[in-house]
Design an enzyme around this catalytic site. Structure first.
Site, short mmCIF file in Angstrom:
data_model
loop_
_atom_site.label_atom_id
_atom_site.label_comp_id
_atom_site.label_asym_id
_atom_site.label_seq_id
_atom_site.Cartn_x
_atom_site.Cartn_y
_atom_site.Cartn_z
N ASP A 102 60.68 98.10 25.93
CA ASP A 102 60.54 98.58 24.55
C ASP A 102 61.41 99.81 24.35
O ASP A 102 61.56 100.62 25.27
CB ASP A 102 59.08 98.92 24.23
CG ASP A 102 58.75 98.74 22.76
OD1 ASP A 102 59.33 99.48 21.94
OD2 ASP A 102 57.91 97.89 22.43
N TYR A 143 66.29 90.61 8.05
CA TYR A 143 65.25 90.09 8.95
C TYR A 143 65.20 88.56 8.91
O TYR A 143 65.20 87.90 9.96
CB TYR A 143 63.91 90.69 8.56
CG TYR A 143 62.75 90.27 9.44
CD1 TYR A 143 62.70 90.65 10.77
CD2 TYR A 143 61.71 89.50 8.93
CE1 TYR A 143 61.64 90.28 11.58
CE2 TYR A 143 60.64 89.13 9.73
CZ TYR A 143 60.61 89.51 11.06
OH TYR A 143 59.56 89.15 11.86
N LYS A 195 66.45 86.19 12.12
CA LYS A 195 65.59 85.25 12.85
C LYS A 195 66.14 83.83 12.78
O LYS A 195 66.02 83.06 13.75
CB LYS A 195 64.18 85.29 12.26
CG LYS A 195 63.41 86.56 12.57
CD LYS A 195 63.18 86.73 14.08
CE LYS A 195 62.28 87.93 14.38
NZ LYS A 195 62.06 88.12 15.84
#
Length: 513
Positions: A213, A325, A329
């Site tokens: 992360d 976004y 994707k």
């Protein structure tokens, strides 16, 4: 007579050890006595030999008397000289010891009890008192140093507020697995909302986890309870950069998922979903791992088909505010399929619908977090639009179960993971307000947002058939747990002096995911 004259010069001798000089002088005087006695005997012996009498004539008697008188006088003078030597030696010894103590100023040296040293009882008592004072001062200094170290360790926090650090750490009980059944799993976005729950599930099942992360939206607090466990590793890394490790499975969850976050830096969002996906697919190719992509229902855009099956291609604005976004994707899914066909990489694609639960970011702008925060603070619950748009919400544990089931399956096509229980936004706001005891929030409508989908409901028949998955948690049960989580977070922020959170509206768009 030369012997006594030399003896009288001995008191003038100087040296560091007067008592030794005094002993040498005594031995010299004793030898002198022996010489005089021997000389008298030699003087008398010829007469004794000739006359064979002890007292021959008056002349001889007079000579003996003179000699005896001289001898007694010599003994008297020698005795007086010995006393003078002894007295001078003692005085000199006392002066030397007194000067030595004054110059050194030390009370630590051992005190000699030799009677020739001449140290009085008052001096010994004074030295002992001085030692006692120094010991007290040393003890006081040590106490002050310990107090200062404690204050520095608490960073200036008062002792009554300082929390002691734990000496040991306990972990939740995990399942034992042998080398054959235990998998080594990489989770990108492992400190995020969904990623941290996935970490919990896999850790409890006995697998080895690497959580990756960059902490853009993830928080270390979400997985801190596993830090230090031998099966867990936390890595601060951005998937835009390559990462090399030996693993069996890769869950690629890394990406901001709410509009305020993914629109904060649209270019970064696109790079994370394209370059990050390429890096994870390259890693999977090298180590022959299975990789799962956390895609989204946003690939359907504002759908014209309801509910949305996986075969629906979507209705998306490629240049709208959500495009960074949505299109990111869609490209990621294309990359997954391309690597599967060209490089024979084993892939899994999960299209995730609206999800809620504990560890949601309080400022992520999602409809669930906004409504709960407003209801807990008795603030107006804001709905963008007329409230007739529909959503389907699933609890986070159901999503995690679906992701694991998909990963362990042998199915490579996209699969919807969501709860088909559908509600309008207006109904959902009322449900949340009623679940918060004593909330007096009113529901208000504001202007609708650009590209806000009007319908969103998953068709989960493929999930049921291919991976035998269905949601198990009722929406209301999950909402109650989420409300308690947000209540605790708000109270925690108040104790820490932070202002209460406000609903987030970013760039004229509120999240509906």
């Amino acid at each position: 007579m030369a012997g006594p004259a030399k003896a009288r010069q001995r008191p003038g001798l100087q040296g560091p050890y007067p008592s030794v000089s005094f002993s040498i002088l005594k031995s010299l005087h004793a030898s002198t006595y022996s010489i005089h006695v021997a000389a008298i005997i030699r003087m008398l012996s010829p007469r004794l030999v000739r006359s064979h009498h002890w007292f021959p004539t008056m002349a001889a008697r007079g000579a003996c008397a003179v000699l005896v008188l001289i001898f007694l006088l010599f003994v008297l003078i020698s005795h007086t000289s010995n006393k003078s030597i002894s007295s001078d030696s003692v005085v000199e010894t006392r002066e030397r010891m007194s000067n030595g103590l004054d110059e050194e100023g030390q009370g630590d040296a051992p005190v000699e009890t030799n009677k020739n040293a001449g140290i009085s009882d008052d001096t010994v008592s004074s030295l002992l008192e001085r030692i006692k004072v120094l010991e007290d001062e040393l003890s006081s200094m040590r106490t002050r140093m310990d107090d200062a170290e404690n204050r520095e360790g608490n960073n200036g926090i008062p002792d009554e507020m300082a929390v002691p650090l734990p000496t040991t750490k306990s972990f939740p009980s995990v399942r034992y697995r042998n080398e054959e059944t235990r998998k080594r799993v990489l989770i990108t976005g492992g400190a995020g909302f969904v990623g941290s729950h996935l970490v919990d599930k896999l850790m409890l099942d006995g697998h080895e986890i690497i959580a990756l992360d960059n902490y853009f939206t993830g928080r270390k607090k979400n997985i801190e309870h596993w830090i230090g466990h031998p099966n867990f590793e936390m890595v601060h890394h951005d998937v835009v950069n390559p990462y090399f490790v030996e693993v069996d499975q890769i869950y690629h969850l890394a990406s901001p998922a709410s509009p305020p976050h993914y629109m904060y830096n649209p270019v970064k969002t696109i790079k994370t979903n394209t370059l990050g996906t390429i890096n994870m697919l390259g890693l999977a190719k090298r180590v022959k791992a299975t990789v799962l992509l956390a895609s989204t229902s946003e690939v359907y855009g504002d759908p014209e088909v309801h509910p949305q099956p996986e075969t629906y291609w979507g209705h998306v604005n490629t240049i709208g505010p959500r495009a960074c976004y949505d299109e990111g994707k869609r490209v990621a899914e294309s990359l997954m399929v391309a690597y599967n066909k060209q490089e024979n990489v084993k892939i899994r694609i999960a299209r995730i619908f609206n999800t809620f639960g504990p560890r949601m970011h309080m400022n992520d702008g999602r409809v669930v977090s906004n409504f709960i925060i407003q209801a807990l603070q008795d603030k107006p619950i804001t709905i963008y639009g007329n409230g007739t748009q529909t959503r389907s919400f699933q609890y986070v544990t159901d999503l995690v179960d679906g992701l694991i089931a998909l990963m362990n399956s042998n199915y490579s096509l996209p699969v919807n993971i969501g709860n088909p229980e559908e509600h309008t936004i207006g109904e959902f706001a009322t449900i949340i307000r009623d679940l918060v005891p004593g909330s007096t929030s009113e529901i208000v409508n504001q202007e609708s947002q650009q590209d806000d989908p009007q319908q969103r409901r998953p068709d989960i028949r493929r999930a049921a058939e291919q991976i035998q998955w269905r949601p198990q948690v009722l929406m209301k049960d999950g909402l109650l747990k989420t409300i308690e989580y947000f209540r605790a977070e708000i109270d925690r922020n108040k104790r820490g002096g932070k202002p209460p959170p406000e609903p987030v509206r970013h760039g004229g768009l509120e999240s509906r995911r």
